[in-house]
Design an enzyme around this catalytic site. Structure first.
Site, PDB file in Angstrom:
ATOM      1  N   ARG A  68      56.857  68.277 -26.255  1.00 13.85           N
ATOM      2  CA  ARG A  68      57.620  67.452 -27.235  1.00 13.85           C
ATOM      3  C   ARG A  68      58.904  66.631 -26.735  1.00 13.85           C
ATOM      4  O   ARG A  68      59.287  65.742 -27.272  1.00 13.85           O
ATOM      5  CB  ARG A  68      57.812  67.703 -28.500  1.00 13.85           C
ATOM      6  CG  ARG A  68      58.870  68.819 -28.639  1.00 13.85           C
ATOM      7  CD  ARG A  68      59.004  69.562 -29.638  1.00 13.85           C
ATOM      8  NE  ARG A  68      60.086  70.504 -29.833  1.00 13.85           N
ATOM      9  CZ  ARG A  68      60.995  70.612 -30.796  1.00 13.85           C
ATOM     10  NH1 ARG A  68      60.871  69.951 -32.016  1.00 13.85           N
ATOM     11  NH2 ARG A  68      62.249  71.566 -30.809  1.00 13.85           N
ATOM     12  N   TYR A  72      58.166  75.839 -36.527  1.00 14.56           N
ATOM     13  CA  TYR A  72      59.199  74.975 -36.602  1.00 14.56           C
ATOM     14  C   TYR A  72      59.030  73.751 -36.953  1.00 14.56           C
ATOM     15  O   TYR A  72      58.130  72.975 -36.704  1.00 14.56           O
ATOM     16  CB  TYR A  72      59.757  74.882 -35.131  1.00 14.56           C
ATOM     17  CG  TYR A  72      60.852  73.978 -34.707  1.00 14.56           C
ATOM     18  CD1 TYR A  72      61.978  74.435 -35.058  1.00 14.56           C
ATOM     19  CD2 TYR A  72      60.834  72.709 -34.765  1.00 14.56           C
ATOM     20  CE1 TYR A  72      63.322  73.680 -34.682  1.00 14.56           C
ATOM     21  CE2 TYR A  72      61.716  71.817 -34.750  1.00 14.56           C
ATOM     22  CZ  TYR A  72      63.244  72.364 -34.644  1.00 14.56           C
ATOM     23  OH  TYR A  72      64.138  71.423 -34.497  1.00 14.56           O
ATOM     24  N   ARG A 122      60.122  59.111 -19.915  1.00 13.89           N
ATOM     25  CA  ARG A 122      59.815  57.688 -19.902  1.00 13.89           C
ATOM     26  C   ARG A 122      60.468  57.102 -18.804  1.00 13.89           C
ATOM     27  O   ARG A 122      61.139  57.416 -18.043  1.00 13.89           O
ATOM     28  CB  ARG A 122      60.994  56.951 -20.937  1.00 13.89           C
ATOM     29  CG  ARG A 122      60.588  57.448 -22.336  1.00 13.89           C
ATOM     30  CD  ARG A 122      61.211  56.473 -23.357  1.00 13.89           C
ATOM     31  NE  ARG A 122      61.339  57.193 -24.577  1.00 13.89           N
ATOM     32  CZ  ARG A 122      62.502  57.768 -25.236  1.00 13.89           C
ATOM     33  NH1 ARG A 122      63.560  57.710 -24.402  1.00 13.89           N
ATOM     34  NH2 ARG A 122      62.372  58.387 -26.147  1.00 13.89           N
ATOM     35  N   ARG A 129      64.199  83.465 -32.576  1.00 12.45           N
ATOM     36  CA  ARG A 129      65.351  83.484 -31.698  1.00 12.45           C
ATOM     37  C   ARG A 129      66.477  83.085 -32.635  1.00 12.45           C
ATOM     38  O   ARG A 129      66.196  82.358 -33.712  1.00 12.45           O
ATOM     39  CB  ARG A 129      65.403  82.366 -30.736  1.00 12.45           C
ATOM     40  CG  ARG A 129      64.609  82.635 -29.453  1.00 12.45           C
ATOM     41  CD  ARG A 129      65.178  83.746 -28.605  1.00 12.45           C
ATOM     42  NE  ARG A 129      66.163  83.247 -27.706  1.00 12.45           N
ATOM     43  CZ  ARG A 129      66.887  84.090 -27.058  1.00 12.45           C
ATOM     44  NH1 ARG A 129      66.843  85.365 -27.113  1.00 12.45           N
ATOM     45  NH2 ARG A 129      67.784  83.654 -26.193  1.00 12.45           N
ATOM     46  N   ASP A 163      60.573  69.762 -37.836  1.00 16.57           N
ATOM     47  CA  ASP A 163      61.738  69.025 -38.233  1.00 16.57           C
ATOM     48  C   ASP A 163      61.874  68.389 -39.478  1.00 16.57           C
ATOM     49  O   ASP A 163      60.908  68.696 -40.396  1.00 16.57           O
ATOM     50  CB  ASP A 163      61.598  67.593 -37.419  1.00 16.57           C
ATOM     51  CG  ASP A 163      61.884  67.866 -35.907  1.00 16.57           C
ATOM     52  OD1 ASP A 163      63.039  68.491 -35.604  1.00 16.57           O
ATOM     53  OD2 ASP A 163      61.279  67.497 -34.997  1.00 16.57           O
ATOM     54  N   ARG A 211      74.741  74.203 -25.589  1.00 18.09           N
ATOM     55  CA  ARG A 211      75.349  72.831 -25.868  1.00 18.09           C
ATOM     56  C   ARG A 211      76.303  72.884 -26.754  1.00 18.09           C
ATOM     57  O   ARG A 211      76.823  73.800 -27.377  1.00 18.09           O
ATOM     58  CB  ARG A 211      74.264  71.973 -26.623  1.00 18.09           C
ATOM     59  CG  ARG A 211      72.983  72.589 -27.461  1.00 18.09           C
ATOM     60  CD  ARG A 211      72.367  71.538 -28.023  1.00 18.09           C
ATOM     61  NE  ARG A 211      71.492  72.204 -29.348  1.00 18.09           N
ATOM     62  CZ  ARG A 211      70.341  72.029 -29.633  1.00 18.09           C
ATOM     63  NH1 ARG A 211      69.748  70.868 -29.442  1.00 18.09           N
ATOM     64  NH2 ARG A 211      69.680  72.447 -30.585  1.00 18.09           N
ATOM     65  N   GLU A 231      76.896  76.413 -29.096  1.00 14.59           N
ATOM     66  CA  GLU A 231      75.754  76.787 -29.580  1.00 14.59           C
ATOM     67  C   GLU A 231      75.429  78.124 -28.521  1.00 14.59           C
ATOM     68  O   GLU A 231      75.097  77.728 -27.511  1.00 14.59           O
ATOM     69  CB  GLU A 231      74.789  75.867 -29.662  1.00 14.59           C
ATOM     70  CG  GLU A 231      73.901  76.229 -30.774  1.00 14.59           C
ATOM     71  CD  GLU A 231      72.961  74.936 -31.207  1.00 14.59           C
ATOM     72  OE1 GLU A 231      73.444  73.871 -31.505  1.00 14.59           O
ATOM     73  OE2 GLU A 231      71.746  74.740 -30.853  1.00 14.59           O
TER      74      GLU A 231
END
Ligand code: FAD
Ligand code: UDP
Length: 366
Positions: A172, A348, A176, A249, A350, A280, A300
């Site tokens: 995902r 998962y 580009r 996780r 969004d 991050r 994190e």
């Protein structure tokens, strides 16, 4: 006759959208939430001018015009385009992988030149069809990007070697050949001006909400309160782990207030080497361009999930998918219980997918 039409277990985004839809149909809704606050993992806390995303950075993005219009009813969204930065041992690259990344890495200027470098590096695969994450990554972007921007980050995130991880994890991630640092391909993107908690509070207006309440601790009592139950907690716990626990996780968040106005110059910086223990750093003020003399950052740290930890990412490997399929046969037999959200469905999702799912599921109720 029960006191309520619906008992919703979990005041996350799924439970709250479902609750709203039922309230708008004149139903009586009771919501029980284990934590001391609503909004589940999208919970934000206002500190001064800054909305702190307490369970990781949340950017709303979707191409579903109906979902976008739906959430606008409950919050004013500020435009925000997620343009995270990758920091590999102090070298700075743009994400997702695009012409800016390729130009910095290889000194190329045009798409055709970048494609030629990737094509050359792809030869390392010797024509094999990618069978794991490492091969998938090399096939997509070549060996340099794999080594600097994918390998370390992914191995920290998932606690396993890329050779042993499924390819779908990175499918995902956009690649580009344009100069476009937008992390998402979606048509609409933003963050709520007053934070996600305010959005969820508006969704829940009119429902009775009990915080610090674990449904599973007194199930018989709560079951007696409503005709229909919408359960958005972990499905294995609902069935008392009859087929074993589903694996996840988890993440540990380390928050720090710094007496500087601008710490890293961007909302999300990924640390893609293996040695830095966190994946991050989020600098929350950049989401809304909050004017504040101080700043708040969150590091994190991914970790193996143990019972009692927050289950953030379902593992969705073969073993766990088979286990979930066993639970699904039980779920399908339930007459008055619906299962929703990322924990109820062990997927998962969004936020926009959760809203879509809750709207569709609510529409099926008569
Ligand atoms: P949850 O928010 O988990 O809600 C379930 C609720 O049920 C919880 O509040 C829980 O406490 C409660 N509960 C569980 N068991 C019980 C019980 N027994 N009794 C009572 N209550 C119970 N999505 C995006 O679109 N954009 C992003 O940028 C983004 N970033 C993310 C970053 C991270 C680090 C993570 C982990 C996820 C991210 N997501 C993002 C996904 C987003 O968090 C989810 O889509 C959303 O939170 C799912 O909502 P939910 O209602 O399904 O689950
Ligand atoms: N990923 C990576 N390097 C990065 C960012 C992501 O290798 O700098 C990989 C990593 O395997 C991660 C996956 O891409 O698990 C999906 O990334 P995404 O940002 O969508 O993950 P999330 O924000 O959901 O943690």
């Amino acid at each position: 006759m029960s006191a309520y039409d619906y008992l919703i277990v979990g005041a996350g985004l799924y439970g709250s959208v479902f609750a709203r839809q039922m309230l708008d149909r004149g139903k009586k809704v009771l919501v029980v939430e284990k934590r001391g606050h609503v909004a589940g993992n999208i919970y934000t806390e206002r500190v001064g001018e800054i909305d702190v995303h307490k369970y990781g950075a949340h950017i709303f993005h979707t191409s579903d015009a109906e979902v976008w219009a739906y959430v606008q009813q409950f919050a004013h969204f500020l435009p925000f385009i997620n343009q995270p930065i990758a920091n590999y041992k102090g070298e700075i690259y743009n994400l997702p992988f695009n012409m800016n990344t390729f130009a910095r890495l290889w000194g190329v200027a045009r798409p055709e030149q970048a494609q030629a470098v990737i094509e050359e590096q792809r030869r390392a695969l010797a024509g094999k069809t990618p069978a794991n994450l490492e091969e998938q990554a090399i096939s997509l972007v070549g060996t340099d990007i794999y080594e600097k921007l994918i390998k370390g980050y992914t191995e920290k995130q998932w606690g396993a070697e890329c050779k042993d991880l499924p390819a779908f994890i990175i499918r995902r991630l956009p690649v580009r050949f344009t100069y476009d640092n937008n992390y998402f391909n979606d048509l609409y993107q933003g963050v709520p001006e007053e934070g996600y908690t305010a959005l969820v509070e508006r969704l829940l207006e009119g429902a009775d909400v009990r915080l610090d309440t674990d449904y599973l601790a007194d199930r018989a009592y709560w079951d007696a309160q409503a005709d229909t139950i919408v359960y958005t907690g972990p499905v294995d716990a609902f069935y008392e782990f009859r087929y074993g626990a589903l694996d996840y996780r988890t993440l540990r968040f380390e928050e720090e207030t710094l007496l500087v106005e601008n710490y890293q110059g961007v909302a999300v910086m990924n640390f893609t080497d293996r040695e830095t223990p966190y994946t991050r750093i989020i600098e929350h003020k950049h989401f809304t361009k909050a004017a504040d003399a101080e700043t708040i950052i969150t590091r994190e740290y991914p970790a193996a999930w143990q019972p009692g930890d927050e289950p953030f990412y379902p593992l969705n490997d073969e073993k766990n998918c088979e286990r979930f399929a066993q639970y699904e046969t039980l779920m399908q037999q339930e007459a008055r219980v619906r299962f929703g959200g990322r924990l109820g469905r062990y997927r998962y999702y969004d936020m926009h997918q959760v809203v879509r799912l809750a709207l569709d599921d609510a529409a099926k109720e008569c």
